[in-house]
Structure formats: structure tokens, C-alpha cells
Design a protein around this motif. Structure first.
Motif, PDB file in Angstrom:
ATOM      1  N   MET A  17       5.212   9.934   5.415  1.00  0.00           N
ATOM      2  CA  MET A  17       4.266  10.960   5.839  1.00  0.00           C
ATOM      3  C   MET A  17       4.409  12.205   4.975  1.00  0.00           C
ATOM      4  O   MET A  17       3.403  12.799   4.542  1.00  0.00           O
ATOM      5  CB  MET A  17       4.488  11.303   7.312  1.00  0.00           C
ATOM      6  N   ASP A  18       5.634  12.607   4.695  1.00  0.00           N
ATOM      7  CA  ASP A  18       5.857  13.801   3.872  1.00  0.00           C
ATOM      8  C   ASP A  18       5.241  13.629   2.485  1.00  0.00           C
ATOM      9  O   ASP A  18       4.611  14.550   1.949  1.00  0.00           O
ATOM     10  CB  ASP A  18       7.358  14.076   3.738  1.00  0.00           C
ATOM     11  N   ILE A  19       5.417  12.448   1.889  1.00  0.00           N
ATOM     12  CA  ILE A  19       4.861  12.181   0.562  1.00  0.00           C
ATOM     13  C   ILE A  19       3.340  12.243   0.597  1.00  0.00           C
ATOM     14  O   ILE A  19       2.699  12.852  -0.277  1.00  0.00           O
ATOM     15  CB  ILE A  19       5.332  10.802   0.056  1.00  0.00           C
ATOM     16  N   CYS A  20       2.752  11.612   1.608  1.00  0.00           N
ATOM     17  CA  CYS A  20       1.291  11.571   1.702  1.00  0.00           C
ATOM     18  C   CYS A  20       0.695  12.953   1.919  1.00  0.00           C
ATOM     19  O   CYS A  20      -0.348  13.298   1.342  1.00  0.00           O
ATOM     20  CB  CYS A  20       0.873  10.628   2.826  1.00  0.00           C
ATOM     21  N   LEU A  21       1.344  13.768   2.740  1.00  0.00           N
ATOM     22  CA  LEU A  21       0.856  15.128   2.969  1.00  0.00           C
ATOM     23  C   LEU A  21       1.019  15.976   1.712  1.00  0.00           C
ATOM     24  O   LEU A  21       0.128  16.752   1.343  1.00  0.00           O
ATOM     25  CB  LEU A  21       1.606  15.760   4.141  1.00  0.00           C
ATOM     26  N   GLY A  34       0.776  -1.235   0.000  1.00  0.00           N
ATOM     27  CA  GLY A  34       0.000   0.000   0.000  1.00  0.00           C
ATOM     28  C   GLY A  34       0.803   1.278   0.000  1.00  0.00           C
ATOM     29  O   GLY A  34       0.375   2.292   0.571  1.00  0.00           O
ATOM     30  N   PHE A  35       1.966   1.268  -0.657  1.00  0.00           N
ATOM     31  CA  PHE A  35       2.780   2.484  -0.731  1.00  0.00           C
ATOM     32  C   PHE A  35       2.329   3.373  -1.890  1.00  0.00           C
ATOM     33  O   PHE A  35       1.924   2.870  -2.945  1.00  0.00           O
ATOM     34  CB  PHE A  35       4.253   2.125  -0.956  1.00  0.00           C
ATOM     35  N   PRO A  36       2.416   4.682  -1.734  1.00  0.00           N
ATOM     36  CA  PRO A  36       2.200   5.562  -2.883  1.00  0.00           C
ATOM     37  C   PRO A  36       3.173   5.192  -4.001  1.00  0.00           C
ATOM     38  O   PRO A  36       4.367   4.991  -3.753  1.00  0.00           O
ATOM     39  CB  PRO A  36       2.513   6.955  -2.322  1.00  0.00           C
ATOM     40  N   GLY A  37       2.669   5.069  -5.210  1.00  0.00           N
ATOM     41  CA  GLY A  37       3.512   4.670  -6.329  1.00  0.00           C
ATOM     42  C   GLY A  37       3.516   3.181  -6.588  1.00  0.00           C
ATOM     43  O   GLY A  37       4.052   2.722  -7.602  1.00  0.00           O
ATOM     44  N   GLU A  38       2.927   2.400  -5.695  1.00  0.00           N
ATOM     45  CA  GLU A  38       2.827   0.951  -5.870  1.00  0.00           C
ATOM     46  C   GLU A  38       1.526   0.637  -6.599  1.00  0.00           C
ATOM     47  O   GLU A  38       0.463   1.156  -6.250  1.00  0.00           O
ATOM     48  CB  GLU A  38       2.844   0.266  -4.502  1.00  0.00           C
ATOM     49  N   THR A  39       1.602  -0.208  -7.612  1.00  0.00           N
ATOM     50  CA  THR A  39       0.399  -0.561  -8.358  1.00  0.00           C
ATOM     51  C   THR A  39      -0.282  -1.767  -7.726  1.00  0.00           C
ATOM     52  O   THR A  39       0.311  -2.496  -6.927  1.00  0.00           O
ATOM     53  CB  THR A  39       0.729  -0.894  -9.821  1.00  0.00           C
ATOM     54  N   TRP A  40      -1.527  -1.988  -8.125  1.00  0.00           N
ATOM     55  CA  TRP A  40      -2.257  -3.147  -7.616  1.00  0.00           C
ATOM     56  C   TRP A  40      -1.575  -4.446  -8.044  1.00  0.00           C
ATOM     57  O   TRP A  40      -1.472  -5.399  -7.266  1.00  0.00           O
ATOM     58  CB  TRP A  40      -3.701  -3.116  -8.106  1.00  0.00           C
ATOM     59  N   ASP A  41      -1.076  -4.482  -9.264  1.00  0.00           N
ATOM     60  CA  ASP A  41      -0.381  -5.682  -9.733  1.00  0.00           C
ATOM     61  C   ASP A  41       0.888  -5.938  -8.924  1.00  0.00           C
ATOM     62  O   ASP A  41       1.243  -7.091  -8.654  1.00  0.00           O
ATOM     63  CB  ASP A  41      -0.030  -5.555 -11.217  1.00  0.00           C
ATOM     64  N   GLU A  42       1.576  -4.880  -8.516  1.00  0.00           N
ATOM     65  CA  GLU A  42       2.783  -5.060  -7.706  1.00  0.00           C
ATOM     66  C   GLU A  42       2.439  -5.562  -6.305  1.00  0.00           C
ATOM     67  O   GLU A  42       3.197  -6.345  -5.715  1.00  0.00           O
ATOM     68  CB  GLU A  42       3.568  -3.752  -7.646  1.00  0.00           C
ATOM     69  N   ILE A  96      -4.274   5.295   3.273  1.00  0.00           N
ATOM     70  CA  ILE A  96      -3.717   5.973   2.104  1.00  0.00           C
ATOM     71  C   ILE A  96      -4.603   5.654   0.901  1.00  0.00           C
ATOM     72  O   ILE A  96      -4.930   4.493   0.655  1.00  0.00           O
ATOM     73  CB  ILE A  96      -2.279   5.500   1.824  1.00  0.00           C
ATOM     74  N   THR A  97      -4.986   6.674   0.165  1.00  0.00           N
ATOM     75  CA  THR A  97      -5.776   6.484  -1.052  1.00  0.00           C
ATOM     76  C   THR A  97      -4.978   6.989  -2.248  1.00  0.00           C
ATOM     77  O   THR A  97      -4.500   8.130  -2.250  1.00  0.00           O
ATOM     78  CB  THR A  97      -7.106   7.254  -0.973  1.00  0.00           C
ATOM     79  N   THR A  98      -4.797   6.128  -3.245  1.00  0.00           N
ATOM     80  CA  THR A  98      -4.145   6.530  -4.489  1.00  0.00           C
ATOM     81  C   THR A  98      -5.036   6.128  -5.657  1.00  0.00           C
ATOM     82  O   THR A  98      -6.099   5.531  -5.466  1.00  0.00           O
ATOM     83  CB  THR A  98      -2.767   5.852  -4.648  1.00  0.00           C
ATOM     84  N   LYS A  99      -4.590   6.394  -6.859  1.00  0.00           N
ATOM     85  CA  LYS A  99      -5.366   6.000  -8.035  1.00  0.00           C
ATOM     86  C   LYS A  99      -5.395   4.483  -8.200  1.00  0.00           C
ATOM     87  O   LYS A  99      -6.226   3.943  -8.935  1.00  0.00           O
ATOM     88  CB  LYS A  99      -4.780   6.641  -9.295  1.00  0.00           C
TER      89      LYS A  99
END
Length: 496
Positions: free
Chosen positions: A399-403, A361-369, A427-430
Motif C-alpha cells: 500500500m505504501d508503494i502504491c500510494l 501484478g506487483f509494482p516492478g513486475e514486468t508482463w514477461d515475469e 494497480i496500474t503500472t507501465k
């Protein structure tokens, strides 16, 4: 400049019972509190009180506070997840001991100083390591010294002004005394050591009584989710092998049969680690031990064989992701995935029980990853796999990235205790939503770990629970999609 000295003849060191506000409770020796007690020494009568032991109620705790009637109360907390129950505890102390000096230390004021000092019930806050700062504060208060600017990491008020002293790490850890486990409110180290850990594998011992210790502080790596550089620094500071072995002598003299090393990076200095292991073999051949975290890329056959010979039979390895791109570009962890399976196969052949940990669930991580991480974990020859959801903590790059990118719910910092727990997503991403992460984490954890009766039995043993407790855990995890519904079950029971 001096003011009237404060009467500080009795000090109480304590922490919240984390179950008071429906959080998980932790019942293992209050290591840091006993460390502070040793540092205070003869400056004052010092009592350590841990309401987690026996799951003490608020009413019982208040009764103890009033009976003890300390002049100063030092309160610590182990994680930002517990900020609300920590505030609650500080308020409880202030209400029933209105004249006591209250000092708040630990993780919360260290990584959330601006939030911590909003609590008007505390008088002082210690940011960072308190082994030198806390006794220095006690001494100056006893002498009536008004200028506290020389105390490392202290937040304090001068008139109406709130001041933050510079915080620096303690350079020589050998100068810190060993924890003083005498009179933990009538309990002994053996009492704590006989508590059987449950659910958390690295707290489940092979032999009892157990004890915990920390032989180094700091970590040179820069994992995106870790606040360690703020709490203990980005350079590893070591206690000498001789110092560690002397503490092990002391623990064994108090009846300890197994030691859990809580270091972030126990193996960082290989020569030192080897000296410690050889010392255990020579002086305490029956002692068993484990690390809360093992740096997998430092393992080889020679080191693994020495670990086994010296009494270690369990490895807890944080791999974090099954995707090399995520490790390199997102998490910043120096793991080469192709090297992991061979070393784990070797460890299994030597008789180690292995638990590996992953984060999704990291920003920049895709569902396939995310799916690739589950697939990688399933192929590993380990005894148990755990999955966590990326949790942005204060003072972390995550935290800095998410903010910066607006990925967090409104009011996140004000409600951080509701989000933390590592089984909850926010965390919510596309590519994903928190709910999707919670669902996939819960069901993949169940599918991968419990595919046969044999695996269920083995994992129950690793987690120190019965087959019935394991099934309840699985049901609760599926239905709650998290960890906090297990509060009642996580309470440990005394060893027989």
C-alpha cells in the motif's frame, strides 16, 4: 473517577452476514467470537449470533436483536474487504438497539483505525487482540470507571476527544481459554462442523464434523502484501503443544472428526509441531487435519511422513511467484524456487493433495515475469493452482508503494471494499492495467487447471463441488473476471 455504572447483564457477540451487501459469505465456526465469550465468562450472560449460518436475512437478524435485547453488542469483521457491510451492520444495531453499547473489533479497526472511528454509531473500538481488552472494558463499564486509558488497544472518547490507547500483543497465549461453543444462538459446534465447505480448498474437509483453531500468532517474514505484522505481530507467539492437545481433546469430545489449523506459520517451531502430531497419533488416531497454509521451505521427508501418519493429507502452499527476482526484491519471501519441485514431488509420492497459490501484478513486475509465473506453476506436479491479483491492504508495504507512486485509482481507501477480493485488479503500472491482469488471471487459471476431464474431476473433489458447479464457476470467472458473482454458489450446504 467513576460515573454511574452501566447495566451490562447481557452481551451479544456477532458479525455481519457478509452476503448482505453481495459479498462472499463464510460459514465456519465463529472461532473468535466464541473465544471472546469464554474470556467474558461469568461477567455477563453472553450470546454468540452468526447470521452467516443459514444465510440469515437482515429482517431475521433484526428480529433476533430485538428479541435478545442485549445491553452491549460486540461486532467483529474478518477483512477490510467487508468494511461497508460492517458499517451497515453497526448502523443496523444502532437503529434497532439505540441504548446498547456497541464495540467494534477485528481486522478493520486494527488496520484502518482512522476509518473505523469515523463511524459514529459505535461507542468503542478495540485495535489488535481483544481477548484481554474486551472483558476489561466490560468490567470497567459495569463498575462505572471513567478512565479507560489502561485498556490495551482501546479507542474511546473522553468528552469530545478521541483517544487511542497503545496496543500490545498478548505474550502468553496459553492463558487464553478455549472457545466456548455452548449456545451459539441455539446451535452447537457440531452444527457448524457439519457444513460442507465449498470452493475454498482449505475449508473442504475429508471428514465431518470439522472444527477450526489457531495455535500460534504472528509471522517473522515481511511479505510486501501482508498486514499480518499489524494484526498478529512480526514475531511468532506459540501456544504450547500441551495446550493445543488439550483443546484437541475438547474438540474431539464434542464430536469433531477433522481440524483445520488457521495459523499463519504452524510449522515455525518444528519441535512443537512434532509434539502436536505425535499427540494426535497417540490420543486421536482417527482424527484428520490440515493447515490453511504450509511453509514450504520447512518441509522435508521426515516431517512429511509424520504429517501423513498423524492424519494430514492436504498441503496448501503459497509460492507467490515463479520468478526468483520478484520473490527476493519485490515480495521479500525466502523461497528458493529450485527447491520447490523436488519437495512437491516427494509430497505427491506420499499421497498428499497439493494446492499452490501465486500472486501477480506487483509494482516492478514486468508482463514477461507474470507470464513466467504462469509457466512455472504449470510445470509443478500439484493438483490445483490458484492465482490472485496483488491487493494493497492498509498497513502493508505494498500500500505504501502504491500510494507513493500514484498507482491506485482515486478514492481507493474510501472504496476499498469495491476493490478487494483478490480476483480484481486496481494497480496500474507501465507494464499492465487492472483489466489486463483480470483477463490473464482468469483465462490462465482456467487453462492450467482444467486441461482434462480427469483434472476437472479431481479439482471438483478438492473444492467440494459437483461437476456442474465447477462448470458454472469457470463460466462465471471468465465472464465476470472475478469472484463476487459467485455469492449465490459459495453458500455451503449441510453435510448428510
Amino acid at each position: 473517577m467513576a460515573t454511574k455504572p452501566k447495566k451490562i447483564k447481557k452481551i451479544l457477540l456477532t458479525q455481519p452476514n457478509y452476503a448482505w451487501l453481495s459479498k462472499r459469505t463464510w460459514q465456519f465456526p465463529p472461532y473468535t467470537l466464541c473465544l471472546l465469550k469464554a474470556c467474558v465468562g461469568r461477567m455477563a450472560e453472553t450470546v454468540v449470533y452468526d447470521p452467516n449460518f443459514g444465510n440469515v436475512s437482515e429482517e431475521e437478524a433484526v428480529k433476533f436483536l430485538k428479541t435478545t435485547s442485549p445491553d452491549l453488542v460486540g461486532i467483529t469483521s474478518v477483512s477490510t474487504e467487508y468494511i461497508e457491510v460492517t458499517r451497515h451492520t453497526v448502523a443496523l444495531v444502532r437503529k434497532h438497539l439505540p441504548n446498547a453499547v456497541i464495540v467494534l473489533g477485528g481486522v478493520i479497526p486494527t488496520v484502518m483505525p482512522e476509518e473505523a472511528v469515523k463511524d459514529g454509531n459505535a461507542d468503542y473500538w478495540i485495535l489488535g487482540e481483544g481477548e484481554l481488552s474486551f472483558p476489561a472494558l466490560v468490567e470497567k463499564l459495569q463498575k462505572g470507571v471513567e478512565d479507560l486509558s489502561g485498556i490495551n488497544g482501546l479507542a474511546w472518547r473522553r468528552g469530545g476527544e478521541l483517544l487511542f490507547n497503545k496496543s500490545e500483543f498478548i505474550p502468553d497465549l496459553d492463558k487464553i481459554p478455549f472457545p466456548d461453543y455452548s449456545n451459539i444462538s441455539g446451535l452447537t459446534l457440531r452444527d457448524y462442523g457439519n457444513i460442507r465447505g465449498k470452493y475454498t480448498p482449505w475449508l473442504v474437509a475429508r471428514n465431518y464434523p470439522t472444527a477450526v483453531t489457531i495455535t500460534s500468532r504472528g509471522c517473522p517474514y515481511r511479505c510486501v502484501f501482508c498486514a499480518g505484522k499489524t494484526v498478529t505481530g512480526d514475531k511468532v507467539r506459540f501456544r504450547s503443544a500441551e495446550n493445543v492437545l488439550a483443546e484437541i481433546d475438547s474438540l474431539c469430545a464434542q464430536g469433531t472428526k477433522e481440524i483445520i489449523f488457521l495459523d499463519d506459520h504452524f510449522l515455525a517451531d518444528r519441535n512443537r509441531a512434532v509434539k502436536i502430531m505425535k499427540g494426535i497419533i497417540k490420543k486421536h488416531p482417527g482424527l484428520t487435519w490440515k493447515c490453511a497454509n504450509v511453509t514450504v521451505w520447512l518441509l522435508d521427508e521426515k516431517l512429511l511422513r509424520l504429517m501423513r501418519k498423524s492424519g494430514c493429507d492436504s498441503l496448501f502452499i503459497s509460492i507467490e511467484s515463479g520468478v526468483q527476482r520478484i520473490l527476493k526484491e519485490v515480495i521479500h519471501k525466502p523461497i528458493h524456487l529450485e527447491k520447490i519441485p523436488p519437495i512437491l514431488r516427494l509430497a505427491k509420492s506420499l499421497g498428499f493433495k497439493i494446492v499452490s497459490s501465486f500472486v501477480i501484478g506487483f509494482p516492478g513486475e514486468t508482463w514477461d515475469e507474470i507470464r513466467q509465473t504462469f509457466a512455472f506453476s504449470e510445470k509443478l506436479e500439484v493438483d490445483m493452482v490458484t492465482f490472485h491479483i496483488a491487493t494493497p491492504l492498509p498497513k502493508t508495504e505494498l500500500m505504501d508503494i502504491c500510494l507513493r507512486d500514484g498507482l491506485l485509482p482515486k478514492g481507493h481507501l474510501e472504496n476499498i471494499s469495491k476493490h478487494a477480493g483478490y480476483g480484481k485488479g486496481f494497480i496500474t503500472t507501465k507494464d499492465f492495467t487492472p483489466f489486463e491482469l483480470e483477463v490473464v488471471r482468469s483465462f490462465e487459471w482456467d487453462r492450467i487447471n482444467f486441461s482434462s476431464g480427469e483434472k476437472k474431476k479431481a479439482i471438483a473433489a478438492i473444492c467440494g463441488i459437483t461437476a456442474e458447479e465447477l462448470e458454472d464457476w469457470r463460466v462465471n470467472t471468465r465472464r465476470s473476471l472475478g469472484v463476487n458473482s459467485l455469492v449465490k454458489n459459495i453458500l455451503s450446504s449441510p453435510a448428510k
